[in-house]
Design a protein around this motif. Structure first.
Motif, mmCIF file in Angstrom:
data_model
loop_
_atom_site.group_PDB
_atom_site.id
_atom_site.type_symbol
_atom_site.label_atom_id
_atom_site.label_comp_id
_atom_site.label_asym_id
_atom_site.label_seq_id
_atom_site.Cartn_x
_atom_site.Cartn_y
_atom_site.Cartn_z
ATOM 1 N N TYR A 33 0.846 -1.192 0.000
ATOM 2 C CA TYR A 33 0.000 0.000 0.000
ATOM 3 C C TYR A 33 0.884 1.247 0.000
ATOM 4 O O TYR A 33 1.128 1.871 1.023
ATOM 5 C CB TYR A 33 -0.949 -0.034 1.193
ATOM 6 N N HIS A 34 1.375 1.575 -1.180
ATOM 7 C CA HIS A 34 2.310 2.680 -1.373
ATOM 8 C C HIS A 34 1.684 3.634 -2.387
ATOM 9 O O HIS A 34 1.312 3.233 -3.488
ATOM 10 C CB HIS A 34 3.642 2.147 -1.902
ATOM 11 N N TYR A 35 1.577 4.916 -2.006
ATOM 12 C CA TYR A 35 0.896 5.892 -2.844
ATOM 13 C C TYR A 35 1.729 7.160 -2.981
ATOM 14 O O TYR A 35 2.577 7.472 -2.149
ATOM 15 C CB TYR A 35 -0.456 6.272 -2.232
ATOM 16 N N LYS A 36 1.419 7.921 -4.037
ATOM 17 C CA LYS A 36 1.940 9.270 -4.200
ATOM 18 C C LYS A 36 0.760 10.230 -4.245
ATOM 19 O O LYS A 36 -0.214 10.002 -4.966
ATOM 20 C CB LYS A 36 2.773 9.380 -5.470
ATOM 21 N N LEU A 37 0.861 11.298 -3.460
ATOM 22 C CA LEU A 37 -0.244 12.232 -3.289
ATOM 23 C C LEU A 37 0.295 13.653 -3.368
ATOM 24 O O LEU A 37 1.369 13.949 -2.834
ATOM 25 C CB LEU A 37 -0.910 11.996 -1.933
ATOM 26 N N THR A 38 -0.435 14.527 -4.045
ATOM 27 C CA THR A 38 -0.060 15.932 -4.108
ATOM 28 C C THR A 38 -1.208 16.799 -3.616
ATOM 29 O O THR A 38 -2.381 16.406 -3.677
ATOM 30 C CB THR A 38 0.277 16.364 -5.549
ATOM 31 N N LYS A 72 -1.582 -3.728 7.876
ATOM 32 C CA LYS A 72 -0.573 -3.686 6.822
ATOM 33 C C LYS A 72 0.031 -2.281 6.733
ATOM 34 O O LYS A 72 -0.678 -1.279 6.831
ATOM 35 C CB LYS A 72 -1.193 -4.048 5.470
ATOM 36 N N PRO A 73 1.357 -2.181 6.526
ATOM 37 C CA PRO A 73 1.977 -0.852 6.437
ATOM 38 C C PRO A 73 1.464 -0.052 5.245
ATOM 39 O O PRO A 73 1.150 -0.609 4.183
ATOM 40 C CB PRO A 73 3.473 -1.165 6.271
ATOM 41 N N VAL A 74 1.383 1.266 5.438
ATOM 42 C CA VAL A 74 0.986 2.203 4.393
ATOM 43 C C VAL A 74 2.089 3.248 4.262
ATOM 44 O O VAL A 74 2.610 3.730 5.270
ATOM 45 C CB VAL A 74 -0.340 2.912 4.743
ATOM 46 N N ARG A 75 2.435 3.571 3.025
ATOM 47 C CA ARG A 75 3.400 4.653 2.775
ATOM 48 C C ARG A 75 2.779 5.621 1.785
ATOM 49 O O ARG A 75 2.316 5.228 0.714
ATOM 50 C CB ARG A 75 4.708 4.105 2.206
ATOM 51 N N ILE A 76 2.760 6.919 2.151
ATOM 52 C CA ILE A 76 2.187 7.954 1.292
ATOM 53 C C ILE A 76 3.226 9.053 1.123
ATOM 54 O O ILE A 76 3.584 9.749 2.078
ATOM 55 C CB ILE A 76 0.890 8.523 1.894
ATOM 56 N N GLU A 77 3.732 9.184 -0.098
ATOM 57 C CA GLU A 77 4.688 10.242 -0.413
ATOM 58 C C GLU A 77 3.892 11.479 -0.808
ATOM 59 O O GLU A 77 3.315 11.539 -1.892
ATOM 60 C CB GLU A 77 5.598 9.805 -1.559
ATOM 61 N N PRO A 96 1.155 6.722 15.113
ATOM 62 C CA PRO A 96 2.159 7.450 15.899
ATOM 63 C C PRO A 96 2.054 8.962 15.713
ATOM 64 O O PRO A 96 1.682 9.455 14.646
ATOM 65 C CB PRO A 96 3.491 6.908 15.353
ATOM 66 N N ILE A 97 2.417 9.689 16.768
ATOM 67 C CA ILE A 97 2.293 11.145 16.773
ATOM 68 C C ILE A 97 3.068 11.777 15.621
ATOM 69 O O ILE A 97 2.636 12.795 15.047
ATOM 70 C CB ILE A 97 2.747 11.730 18.138
ATOM 71 N N GLU A 98 4.188 11.190 15.217
ATOM 72 C CA GLU A 98 5.004 11.767 14.153
ATOM 73 C C GLU A 98 4.274 11.801 12.815
ATOM 74 O O GLU A 98 4.673 12.523 11.902
ATOM 75 C CB GLU A 98 6.314 10.984 14.002
ATOM 76 N N MET A 99 3.218 11.014 12.700
ATOM 77 C CA MET A 99 2.474 10.907 11.443
ATOM 78 C C MET A 99 1.129 11.630 11.501
ATOM 79 O O MET A 99 0.343 11.544 10.563
ATOM 80 C CB MET A 99 2.228 9.430 11.104
ATOM 81 N N PHE A 116 6.941 15.115 2.011
ATOM 82 C CA PHE A 116 6.990 14.479 3.320
ATOM 83 C C PHE A 116 6.395 13.089 3.175
ATOM 84 O O PHE A 116 5.351 12.915 2.551
ATOM 85 C CB PHE A 116 6.197 15.289 4.352
ATOM 86 N N VAL A 117 7.067 12.091 3.759
ATOM 87 C CA VAL A 117 6.596 10.717 3.649
ATOM 88 C C VAL A 117 5.862 10.334 4.926
ATOM 89 O O VAL A 117 6.447 10.330 6.017
ATOM 90 C CB VAL A 117 7.755 9.741 3.386
ATOM 91 N N TYR A 118 4.569 10.038 4.787
ATOM 92 C CA TYR A 118 3.771 9.515 5.895
ATOM 93 C C TYR A 118 3.802 7.989 5.810
ATOM 94 O O TYR A 118 3.522 7.412 4.761
ATOM 95 C CB TYR A 118 2.323 10.006 5.805
ATOM 96 N N GLU A 119 4.141 7.365 6.938
ATOM 97 C CA GLU A 119 4.232 5.907 6.953
ATOM 98 C C GLU A 119 3.722 5.391 8.292
ATOM 99 O O GLU A 119 4.184 5.814 9.348
ATOM 100 C CB GLU A 119 5.680 5.460 6.722
ATOM 101 N N PHE A 120 2.743 4.495 8.236
ATOM 102 C CA PHE A 120 2.139 3.969 9.454
ATOM 103 C C PHE A 120 1.401 2.683 9.130
ATOM 104 O O PHE A 120 1.184 2.341 7.959
ATOM 105 C CB PHE A 120 1.185 4.991 10.084
ATOM 106 N N THR A 121 1.000 1.971 10.188
ATOM 107 C CA THR A 121 0.233 0.731 10.044
ATOM 108 C C THR A 121 -1.090 0.908 10.784
ATOM 109 O O THR A 121 -1.104 0.981 12.013
ATOM 110 C CB THR A 121 1.003 -0.468 10.622
ATOM 111 N N PRO A 122 -2.202 1.004 10.071
ATOM 112 C CA PRO A 122 -3.495 1.225 10.747
ATOM 113 C C PRO A 122 -3.934 -0.006 11.534
ATOM 114 O O PRO A 122 -4.057 -1.091 10.959
ATOM 115 C CB PRO A 122 -4.461 1.536 9.601
ATOM 116 N N PRO A 123 -4.206 0.151 12.829
ATOM 117 C CA PRO A 123 -4.653 -0.992 13.628
ATOM 118 C C PRO A 123 -6.141 -1.286 13.475
ATOM 119 O O PRO A 123 -6.594 -2.379 13.808
ATOM 120 C CB PRO A 123 -4.342 -0.561 15.060
#
Length: 456
Positions: A33-38, A72-77, A96-99, A116-123
């Motif tokens: 789950y890797h995305y690019k967002l503007t 599952k981990p998510v990464r959003i650039e 996490p607070i950093e995200m 900025f890269v947001y990366e987290f795993t939604p529980p």
């Protein structure tokens, strides 16, 4: 990437679920789950026949639906293509607070041209959304709002999975912008928009096969408006509130969702040719949100809806929980003019204190200091005649009482307080950090009704 390719890349059966065609395409990397967002300026035809200058994610209204999977981990650039700083807050997600996307409190602002890269795993699985937390009246008001869907770890067998993001735009009949905020309204219910849409369209129409099981994910991304929703033409069930499944689904009669709130509705489409309408009520009158027509049957006729698994939200210990009182009041003052000649109205208070703003070197004190791992009950009291949807970042409330009466406990991240309303909401302070805590009527937030709690 077209819808079919997106579904195949996501590992989702084409026969099992129909997703909005405006879901965000994934990037082929080591993270599924890797995305690019503007964030960028663009134009959109919101009023038929007229173009409006808007702010968009990836250039489009509606913003793309971002889909993830529970655990599952998510990464959003994220790249900022605006001419001003911004961030993204992932509303309702316990991450996490950093995200968390609050400038200065959790991250530096993302400056124009920066990524900025947001990366987290939604529980948790459910319906969430995303938006900036800078210059919010303008950035949200002009279109920077989008849905974030976290699918269950084990797929749930709906035939249709539809997202509806509800918003009223501050536009005239030719699509020109009107004032996003006026002080006399900011001191009351908030400045209302005049053109209502779902997914950027006024009263969109959908067609689903007769007998299909439909999950409607409804998100109120409006700056101001509370929607009192009802369904006509079929029996519908409330299956989740603010992304969190209810323990026992119940029939939808009327259900209010304030700004920032979500509602998942389950229904089975009626016989071919019949029509279903989603409406919102103002007094005794119903206004259209979206319509659904049953087409020819293509599969089995179902008599029951799938059940949703409960999210793994920590259970508060009510016997040892500390109670903290919060009173939300109206001050009705206008601050003196600053050296530049600008006025900064202050209308709203949390425990007799208005939010004084925040910068890199000026972080105000929290409205509460909480001990990591301890249970708390927030006693919420609205001493005004206007709605306040009270939102806490990074945690999920368990609502115990509304207006002095016990309710069947339910989970939510935003508690809607009506006129002189009260609520008791419990939670475990299990997520360390400094978490924003505010009204999600954006003008209320910007004129004082905001603070944060510190968990350490």
């Amino acid at each position: 990437m077209d819808r079919r390719a997106f579904l195949q890349l996501s590992g989702i059966s084409l026969a099992s679920v129909a997703l909005p065609q405006w879901s965000l395409a994934q990037v082929k990397t080591d993270i599924e789950y890797h995305y690019k967002l503007t964030a960028e300026p663009s134009s959109a035809e919101l009023i038929p026949g007229f173009q409006t200058s808007v702010l968009t994610f990836n250039g489009n209204i509606p913003a793309p639906v971002i889909r993830a999977r529970q655990g599952k981990p998510v990464r959003i650039e994220f790249t900022n293509k605006l001419n001003e700083p911004t961030t993204i807050h992932w509303h309702g997600l316990r991450i996490p607070i950093e995200m968390d996307g609050v400038p200065f409190l959790s991250q530096p602002p993302v400056m124009p041209g920066e990524t900025f890269v947001y990366e987290f795993t939604p529980p948790d699985a459910g319906t969430f959304w995303y938006h900036p937390h800078m210059n919010s009246t303008v950035q949200l008001g002009k279109g920077l709002v989008g849905a974030f869907v976290v699918d269950e770890a084990e797929p749930v067998d709906f035939d249709i999975d539809e997202v509806l993001i509800l918003k009223h735009w501050h536009l005239d009949k030719k699509g020109e912008w009107k004032a996003l905020t006026r002080p006399r309204y900011a001191a009351r219910m908030g400045t209302p928009g005049e053109w209502g849409t779902a997914n950027g369209i006024h009263d969109p129409q959908f067609s689903y096969p007769a007998g299909s099981r439909v999950r409607l994910r409804i998100a109120n991304v409006d700056n101001t408006m509370t929607y009192n929703l009802r369904m006509k033409g079929t029996d519908a069930q409330v299956i989740a509130i603010d992304g969190n499944p209810v323990s026992s689904p119940y029939p939808l009669d009327q259900h209010k969702i304030g700004p920032g709130m979500r509602l998942d509705i389950g229904l089975i489409m009626p016989d071919e040719g019949q029509h279903v309408a989603l409406e919102y009520l103002l007094g005794k009158f119903g206004f259209p949100v979206a319509g659904f027509t049953a087409t020819a049957q293509t599969g089995d006729i179902h008599s029951e809806l799938p059940s949703l698994p409960i999210n793994p939200v920590p259970v508060p210990d009510l016997d040892t929980a500390e109670t903290i009182n919060f009173v939300f009041e109206w001050e009705g003052a206008i601050s003196p003019t600053d050296e530049a000649g600008n006025t900064h109205p202050v209308f709203w208070l949390i425990n007799r204190r208005a939010w004084e703003g925040m910068s890199k070197d000026n972080i105000p004190e929290p409205v509460a200091d909480l001990t990591l791992g301890h249970s708390y009950i927030f006693e919420l009291r609205n001493n005004t005649q206007y709605h306040h949807p009270i939102h806490l970042h990074g945690h999920t409330f368990l609502v115990l009482e509304m207006d002095g009466k016990p309710v069947t406990p339910f989970h939510t991240d935003t508690v809607l307080l009506g006129k002189n309303g009260r609520a008791k909401a419990a939670f475990v302070a299990d997520n360390p950090g400094s978490w924003m805590y505010h009204c999600h009527v954006i003008e209320h937030m910007k004129t004082g009704l905001m603070g944060y709690v510190r968990v350490s």
